[in-house]
Scaffold this motif. Structure first.
Motif, PDB file in Angstrom:
ATOM      1  N   PRO A 156     -13.904  74.973  -8.588  1.00 33.17           N
ATOM      2  CA  PRO A 156     -13.484  76.077  -8.001  1.00 33.17           C
ATOM      3  C   PRO A 156     -13.064  76.011  -6.578  1.00 33.17           C
ATOM      4  O   PRO A 156     -13.570  75.120  -5.786  1.00 33.17           O
ATOM      5  CB  PRO A 156     -14.621  77.146  -8.136  1.00 33.17           C
ATOM      6  CG  PRO A 156     -15.579  76.420  -9.081  1.00 33.17           C
ATOM      7  CD  PRO A 156     -15.370  74.730  -8.979  1.00 33.17           C
ATOM      8  N   GLU A 157     -11.955  76.475  -6.027  1.00 33.56           N
ATOM      9  CA  GLU A 157     -11.353  76.364  -4.804  1.00 33.56           C
ATOM     10  C   GLU A 157     -10.918  77.765  -4.629  1.00 33.56           C
ATOM     11  O   GLU A 157     -10.157  78.492  -5.080  1.00 33.56           O
ATOM     12  CB  GLU A 157     -10.337  75.247  -4.688  1.00 33.56           C
ATOM     13  CG  GLU A 157      -9.230  75.729  -5.544  1.00 33.56           C
ATOM     14  CD  GLU A 157      -8.197  74.187  -5.514  1.00 33.56           C
ATOM     15  OE1 GLU A 157      -7.992  73.673  -4.330  1.00 33.56           O
ATOM     16  OE2 GLU A 157      -7.583  74.183  -6.301  1.00 33.56           O
ATOM     17  N   ALA A 158     -11.370  78.236  -3.162  1.00 30.67           N
ATOM     18  CA  ALA A 158     -10.651  79.407  -2.673  1.00 30.67           C
ATOM     19  C   ALA A 158      -9.377  79.369  -2.388  1.00 30.67           C
ATOM     20  O   ALA A 158      -8.817  78.614  -1.806  1.00 30.67           O
ATOM     21  CB  ALA A 158     -11.719  79.782  -1.424  1.00 30.67           C
ATOM     22  N   THR A 159      -8.708  80.323  -3.245  1.00 31.38           N
ATOM     23  CA  THR A 159      -7.149  80.420  -3.127  1.00 31.38           C
ATOM     24  C   THR A 159      -6.608  81.726  -3.279  1.00 31.38           C
ATOM     25  O   THR A 159      -6.851  82.177  -4.380  1.00 31.38           O
ATOM     26  CB  THR A 159      -6.487  79.431  -4.292  1.00 31.38           C
ATOM     27  OG1 THR A 159      -7.295  78.076  -4.243  1.00 31.38           O
ATOM     28  CG2 THR A 159      -5.135  79.204  -4.107  1.00 31.38           C
ATOM     29  N   PRO A 160      -5.932  82.132  -2.573  1.00 35.04           N
ATOM     30  CA  PRO A 160      -5.385  83.653  -2.578  1.00 35.04           C
ATOM     31  C   PRO A 160      -4.400  83.623  -3.496  1.00 35.04           C
ATOM     32  O   PRO A 160      -3.504  82.425  -3.869  1.00 35.04           O
ATOM     33  CB  PRO A 160      -4.809  83.862  -1.250  1.00 35.04           C
ATOM     34  CG  PRO A 160      -4.644  82.753  -0.554  1.00 35.04           C
ATOM     35  CD  PRO A 160      -5.715  81.564  -1.086  1.00 35.04           C
TER      36      PRO A 160
END
Length: 213
Positions: free
Chosen positions: A132-136
């Motif tokens: 998981p990666e923080a991505t808007p």
């Protein structure tokens, strides 16, 4: 090539009579249509008017509009306490298993009850070989190699991107949705159309838009 795809009628100037070929939203670069094989209600597709195999190959204008469409769809059902999950099978060559028999880019937008969204996301996290990666939302396709196949999932600002793909699986996300919905053997949209869910989704969307007008 667009004339040979599943979306030919939806993208034509005269959409077909089937509900899945009648755009719910029409933009400059994209349309929104209900999916065939709607295992759960409120499952929509954002389909670009211009042909590419995946959304990473689309223009920045088309991607920006698709992101705005997804936000608007989410806002439209805000009072129903639904969560948005975005999925994409991103083929890089025609007639691959990744493309699921639809060689034209499209995003799956599922507006789901929180409990079901949790159950589905757990399955996606387990299935995809991705951290998981923080991505808007507006960075959904950033850093994707548009010429290499991928599987993409997004929810609440968290993105899972499997690229390169560990295995080319046709209708991979549909199988996970079917499992979460308790109908694991009804994942194939060619066989199990779930027309009642399509009708329910289209009718509810039209009603909300009439009230907002």
């Amino acid at each position: 090539m667009i004339s040979t795809t599943r979306f030919a009628e939806a993208l034509s100037s005269q959409s077909g009579s089937a509900l899945e070929n009648r755009p719910l939203v029409q933009g400059v670069h994209n349309v929104v249509v209900p999916t065939v094989g709607m295992i759960v209600p409120n499952w929509l597709l954002v389909v670009p008017r211009s042909h590419t195999l995946n959304f990473a190959q689309q223009t920045s204008a088309a991607r920006l509009e698709s992101e705005l469409m997804i936000r608007n769809l989410s806002h439209e059902v805000a009072g129903l306490d639904l969560e948005t999950v975005v999925l994409e099978h991103g083929p890089a060559v025609v007639e691959s298993a990744v493309g699921c028999g639809v060689d034209h880019a499209h995003l799956h937008v599922l507006l789901l009850q929180r409990g079901f969204a949790d159950a589905l996301w757990q399955r996606i996290e387990t299935d995809l070989e991705a951290e998981p990666e923080a991505t808007p939302l507006d960075a959904l396709h950033r850093e994707i190699d548009a010429n290499s196949a991928y599987y993409l999932a997004w929810r609440n600002g968290s993105r899972l991107l499997e690229q390169p793909v560990k295995a080319e699986v046709s209708q991979r996300f549909r199988k996970l949705v079917a499992q979460a919905a308790g109908v694991a053997d009804q994942w194939d949209y060619r066989i199990h159309r779930f027309d009642e869910n399509v009708w329910q989704t289209v009718t509810a969307s039209q009603h909300r838009r009439a009230l907002a007008a």
